[in-house]
Scaffold this active site. Structure first.
Site, mmCIF file in Angstrom:
data_model
loop_
_atom_site.group_PDB
_atom_site.id
_atom_site.type_symbol
_atom_site.label_atom_id
_atom_site.label_comp_id
_atom_site.label_asym_id
_atom_site.label_seq_id
_atom_site.Cartn_x
_atom_site.Cartn_y
_atom_site.Cartn_z
ATOM 1 N N HIS A 272 -15.867 0.624 13.298
ATOM 2 C CA HIS A 272 -15.309 -0.243 12.248
ATOM 3 C C HIS A 272 -16.433 -1.003 11.522
ATOM 4 C CE1 HIS A 272 -11.427 -2.480 10.934
ATOM 5 N NE2 HIS A 272 -12.348 -2.547 9.981
ATOM 6 N N ARG B 17 -7.537 2.783 7.892
ATOM 7 C CA ARG B 17 -6.988 2.179 9.108
ATOM 8 C C ARG B 17 -6.559 3.294 10.046
ATOM 9 N NH1 ARG B 17 -9.243 -1.906 8.217
ATOM 10 N NH2 ARG B 17 -8.373 -3.988 7.893
HETATM 11 P P1 NDP Z 1 -5.919 -2.035 -2.344
HETATM 12 O O1 NDP Z 1 -4.677 -2.763 -1.989
HETATM 13 O O2 NDP Z 1 -6.729 -2.511 -3.506
HETATM 14 O O3 NDP Z 1 -5.594 -0.490 -2.623
HETATM 15 C C1 NDP Z 1 -4.683 0.225 -1.869
HETATM 16 C C2 NDP Z 1 -4.458 1.568 -2.526
HETATM 17 O O4 NDP Z 1 -3.575 2.319 -1.704
HETATM 18 C C3 NDP Z 1 -3.805 1.457 -3.907
HETATM 19 O O5 NDP Z 1 -4.330 2.413 -4.771
HETATM 20 C C4 NDP Z 1 -2.343 1.766 -3.604
HETATM 21 O O6 NDP Z 1 -1.633 2.346 -4.669
HETATM 22 C C5 NDP Z 1 -2.497 2.789 -2.508
HETATM 23 N N1 NDP Z 1 -1.263 2.859 -1.721
HETATM 24 C C6 NDP Z 1 -0.673 1.898 -0.977
HETATM 25 N N2 NDP Z 1 0.465 2.342 -0.432
HETATM 26 C C7 NDP Z 1 0.597 3.622 -0.849
HETATM 27 C C8 NDP Z 1 1.582 4.623 -0.624
HETATM 28 N N3 NDP Z 1 2.661 4.389 0.125
HETATM 29 N N4 NDP Z 1 1.400 5.813 -1.208
HETATM 30 C C9 NDP Z 1 0.326 6.063 -1.977
HETATM 31 N N5 NDP Z 1 -0.656 5.154 -2.228
HETATM 32 C C10 NDP Z 1 -0.507 3.952 -1.666
HETATM 33 O O7 NDP Z 1 -6.804 -1.998 -1.026
HETATM 34 P P2 NDP Z 1 -8.393 -1.865 -0.900
HETATM 35 O O8 NDP Z 1 -8.846 -0.731 -1.721
HETATM 36 O O9 NDP Z 1 -9.028 -3.178 -1.119
HETATM 37 O O10 NDP Z 1 -8.536 -1.554 0.665
HETATM 38 C C11 NDP Z 1 -7.942 -0.398 1.219
HETATM 39 C C12 NDP Z 1 -7.986 -0.488 2.730
HETATM 40 O O11 NDP Z 1 -9.307 -0.311 3.212
HETATM 41 C C13 NDP Z 1 -7.589 -1.853 3.320
HETATM 42 O O12 NDP Z 1 -6.195 -2.027 3.339
HETATM 43 C C14 NDP Z 1 -8.175 -1.761 4.704
HETATM 44 O O13 NDP Z 1 -7.224 -1.182 5.572
HETATM 45 C C15 NDP Z 1 -9.365 -0.813 4.542
HETATM 46 N N6 NDP Z 1 -10.661 -1.469 4.770
HETATM 47 C C16 NDP Z 1 -11.486 -0.979 5.744
HETATM 48 C C17 NDP Z 1 -12.719 -1.539 5.977
HETATM 49 C C18 NDP Z 1 -13.643 -0.973 7.007
HETATM 50 O O14 NDP Z 1 -14.723 -1.518 7.230
HETATM 51 N N7 NDP Z 1 -13.305 0.125 7.646
HETATM 52 C C19 NDP Z 1 -13.197 -2.683 5.194
HETATM 53 C C20 NDP Z 1 -12.256 -3.117 4.197
HETATM 54 C C21 NDP Z 1 -11.037 -2.527 4.001
HETATM 55 P P3 NDP Z 1 -1.343 1.531 -6.023
HETATM 56 O O15 NDP Z 1 -2.710 1.365 -6.672
HETATM 57 O O16 NDP Z 1 -0.455 2.414 -6.777
HETATM 58 O O17 NDP Z 1 -0.749 0.223 -5.621
#
Ligand code: NDP
Length: 310
Positions: free
Chosen positions: A273, A225
């Site tokens: 995007h 993002r």
């Molecule tokens: P998930 O919720 O499955 O994974 C998020 C990851 O980020 C987890 O490993 C989580 O840690 C980690 N995380 C969250 N907050 C923190 C923090 N404060 N510090 C360290 N690590 C953190 O999300 P997805 O993998 O499904 O998707 C990730 C992002 O990809 C979406 O939120 C979206 O913004 C983006 N996206 C972009 C697209 C595009 O076309 N450009 C398409 C789809 C998604 P933990 O495992 O420990 O909880």
């Protein structure tokens, strides 16, 4: 009484989702009414996207859950009118698409492809790229998308470091967490991929201080993002050579304004995007499985922790 399911997403998606959802809901043995328009006080489930029109959930007095078609839920997670469970999208098609996009852009950097695509100037420089095992790639975020990308890169023999909020154990991936883990991960990262959600805790995670931790000339791939990066700090780091190149798919304002410096920066690639998207064939199944679970009194899949924002 049928289960009333409101489809509140871009109207162009309706012809794709409607037949798939009807099939899956029928297969699940549910008596349902699926439509783009249902009186608010009769709706049981909302299939939701931020551009579908629903912003105030107050009139939805018998709502059981909101099922997001998007993986990123930053536009709805903080909505105080929403008081029922919110599930986000984890879709095999979306994950596969993201893995392909990330691997493609990492390989572009790793192999130095641009040099041979854009600099056909008659100069013969026979420098072979190193092997992937000699290249460190850091993935920030090891969720549904980050873990899949990390595993795919590890399968190509890259040295992959992953970073997340909580501790992880992923085969072939060095998993780090916490603030010390972030410093350790970035200090080795020749290529950084951002697959974190947009939350108050992740905003500007790449800023002047953290960009300075990277080895000089590191490359950045951001399909996560826009707010994950402090744009001014990145432009400064690109201009100083601290960052060699950035491929950016997501931005604070989308579409990226035509006068934004990223469009013309020689060391930035802008993509609109398109890193991946929810795929109706697989996503409709995920949505319908959650409706089946809701009706059977089973726990929903992929629930958002509204306090954490993802
Ligand atoms: P998930 O919720 O499955 O994974 C998020 C990851 O980020 C987890 O490993 C989580 O840690 C980690 N995380 C969250 N907050 C923190 C923090 N404060 N510090 C360290 N690590 C953190 O999300 P997805 O993998 O499904 O998707 C990730 C992002 O990809 C979406 O939120 C979206 O913004 C983006 N996206 C972009 C697209 C595009 O076309 N450009 C398409 C789809 C998604 P933990 O495992 O420990 O909880």
């Amino acid at each position: 009484m049928p289960v009333n399911i409101l489809f509140s997403a871009r109207p162009e998606l309706w012809p794709e989702y409607e037949p798939l959802m009807r099939q899956y809901l029928t297969d699940a043995g549910l008596d349902f009414h699926l439509a783009k328009d249902i009186p608010a006080d009769q709706v049981d489930y909302i299939v939701y996207a931020p551009n579908g029109g629903v912003q105030d959930f107050t009139p939805f007095s018998q709502l059981k859950a909101v099922l997001s078609l998007w993986a990123g839920v930053e536009k709805i997670s903080g909505n105080e009118t929403l008081t029922v469970p919110l599930a986000r999208m984890v879709d095999g098609g979306l994950t596969q698409g993201m893995t392909e996009w990330v691997v493609g852009h990492v390989l572009r950097y790793h192999l130095g492809m641009d040099c041979h695509i854009t600099q056909q100037d008659g100069t013969w420089t026979p420098d072979a790229p190193p092997l992937a095992s000699q290249r460190t790639v850091c993935i920030l975020g090891l969720g549904a998308l980050g873990e899949a990308a990390a595993l795919a890169l590890a399968a190509l023999n890259f040295h992959v470091i992953g970073w997340s909020r909580t501790a992880k154990d992923i085969p072939g991936v060095t998993c780090l967490h916490g603030q010390d883990g972030l410093r350790e991960a970035l200090s080795q990262a020749e290529i950084v991929v951002l697959l974190l959600p947009d939350t108050p805790a992740t905003e500007n995670i790449l800023n002047a201080d953290t960009l300075a931790l990277l080895p000089k000339g590191a490359q950045i791939v951001n399909p996560g993002r826009g707010p994950l990066i402090d744009d001014d700090a990145l432009l400064h780091a690109l201009n100083s050579g601290q960052i060699g190149h950035a491929t950016l798919d997501v931005f604070r304002i989308e579409p990226l304004p035509v006068n934004h410096p990223y469009w013309v920066h020689p060391n930035v690639t802008v993509t609109p995007h398109i890193a991946s998207e929810t795929r109706p064939v697989t996503a409709a199944q995920v949505i319908c499985e959650n409706i089946r679970r809701g009706e059977a009194g089973e726990p929903f899949l992929h629930l958002v922790d509204r306090d954490l924002g993802y």
